[in-house]
Design an enzyme around this catalytic site. Structure first.
Site, PDB file in Angstrom:
ATOM      1  N   ASP A  20      -9.929   2.960   1.969  1.00 36.93           N
ATOM      2  CA  ASP A  20     -10.048   2.433   3.342  1.00 36.93           C
ATOM      3  C   ASP A  20     -10.602   3.530   4.245  1.00 36.93           C
ATOM      4  O   ASP A  20     -11.462   3.299   5.097  1.00 36.93           O
ATOM      5  CB  ASP A  20      -8.680   2.024   3.889  1.00 36.93           C
ATOM      6  CG  ASP A  20      -8.150   0.768   3.224  1.00 36.93           C
ATOM      7  OD1 ASP A  20      -8.966  -0.074   2.812  1.00 36.93           O
ATOM      8  OD2 ASP A  20      -6.923   0.624   3.120  1.00 36.93           O
ATOM      9  N   LYS A  36       0.798  -1.240   0.000  1.00 38.21           N
ATOM     10  CA  LYS A  36       0.000   0.000   0.000  1.00 38.21           C
ATOM     11  C   LYS A  36       0.828   1.288   0.000  1.00 38.21           C
ATOM     12  O   LYS A  36       0.360   2.322  -0.470  1.00 38.21           O
ATOM     13  CB  LYS A  36      -0.936   0.023   1.216  1.00 38.21           C
ATOM     14  CG  LYS A  36      -2.099  -0.948   1.109  1.00 38.21           C
ATOM     15  CD  LYS A  36      -3.084  -0.743   2.243  1.00 38.21           C
ATOM     16  CE  LYS A  36      -4.169  -1.800   2.192  1.00 38.21           C
ATOM     17  NZ  LYS A  36      -5.249  -1.544   3.141  1.00 38.21           N
TER      18      LYS A  36
END
Ligand code: ATR
Length: 275
Positions: A105, A69
């Site tokens: 997210d 990420k």
């Protein structure tokens, strides 16, 4: 769905990736909306080569998961400002060869919370100080919440609190905490340690809102104890599905069939015995 020359390709880049719930969720969403897409898991060692392949192969969209990420960001052409501030990307959109990185997210967590509470002006305790805490902390702060980072290790917790201009309380001083909303971003309570709690049960009060990012099991000990104390609860799947719904919308421009996506994930979890 018929796969043909107009079918768009999507995937998730991770390591490990075999147990990812995203393929089941996104393929169901494509089927439900009639969007011509297929979504596959890709086990990726070298993220730079994988990102180059997105352009080469014309892959339309990618989910990015652990451990890529942060490192994925270097290879992208553009970053959404929120993803840049968080310092992590979990979504790539390929628009005519230009790769843009987003962080859904954060969006998933905030949109789950706002379904239950007005975050603005509320005291929101983020338990943990890892990548998930950072993404959710930024989202909550952006939405006007007053963040308190609660973490076991002081140094890591203070660093995140500093970056978010938030307060910090060490886990061993948890009794000083006053919060309207508690979000567990640690893996504590995840299968097989299903009885574990990230904070002592005495922190919960009636009227509080508690959300967990852990979803195996769906009803963690954290959520059980919160509910027993009269707090409202949001399970980890809500957030997971909403981050996926946002990805779907970024990729397709269509409204995401959220309920269908949740069902697909639930089926997948039940099929694998709940973990
Ligand atoms: P991610 O990036 O996926 O959020 P991470 O970086 O491993 O995950 O962060 C996990 C967080 O959970 C950390 O804040 C960690 O606390 P420390 O900073 O003290 O290590 C927290 N955590 C993990 N296991 C824990 C435990 N058993 N009790 C309390 N906190 C825990």
């Amino acid at each position: 769905m018929q796969i043909d020359n107009n079918t768009k390709l999507f995937g998730v880049f991770g390591n490990p990736v075999a147990h990812s719930l995203s393929p089941a969720m996104h393929n169901r969403a494509f089927a439900a909306t009639g969007y011509k897409g297929v979504y596959l898991p890709f086990h990726i060692e070298e993220i730079d080569a994988a990102v180059a392949a997105v352009k080469t192969l014309g892959i339309r969209g990618v989910s990015v998961t652990l451990p890529h990420k942060v490192t994925v960001m270097e290879g992208l052409d553009r970053l959404d400002p929120l993803a840049e501030r968080i310092g992590a990307v979990n979504t790539i959109v390929n628009a005519d060869g230009i790769l843009t990185g987003y962080n859904t997210d954060c969006y998933g967590a905030v949109s789950a919370l706002v379904q239950y509470a007005d975050i603005k002006g509320k005291d929101v305790a983020i338990i943990g100080a890892g990548g998930a805490a950072r993404a959710i902390g930024w989202g909550v702060a952006d939405a006007g919440g007053k963040v308190v980072v609660v973490n076991r290790s002081v140094e890591k917790g203070e660093q995140l609190a500093h970056d978010l201009s938030a307060a910090f309380i060490a886990l061993d001083r948890i009794d000083e905490l006053t919060a309207d909303i508690l979000v567990n971003t640690t893996p504590v309570g995840m299968h097989p340690n299903i009885g574990d709690l990230p904070v002592p049960a005495r922190v919960f009060r009636p009227g509080m809102l508690a959300m967990d990012i852990v979803y195996t099991p769906l009803k963690t000990e954290f959520l059980k104890q919160a509910q027993a104390a009269g707090s409202r609860i949001i399970d980890g799947l809500t957030m997971f599905v909403l981050q996926g719904a946002r990805q779907f919308e970024l990729w397709t421009g269509l409204d995401a069939p959220v309920d269908v996506m949740r069902d697909a994930v639930l089926e997948r979890l039940n099929y694998s015995g709940g973990h």
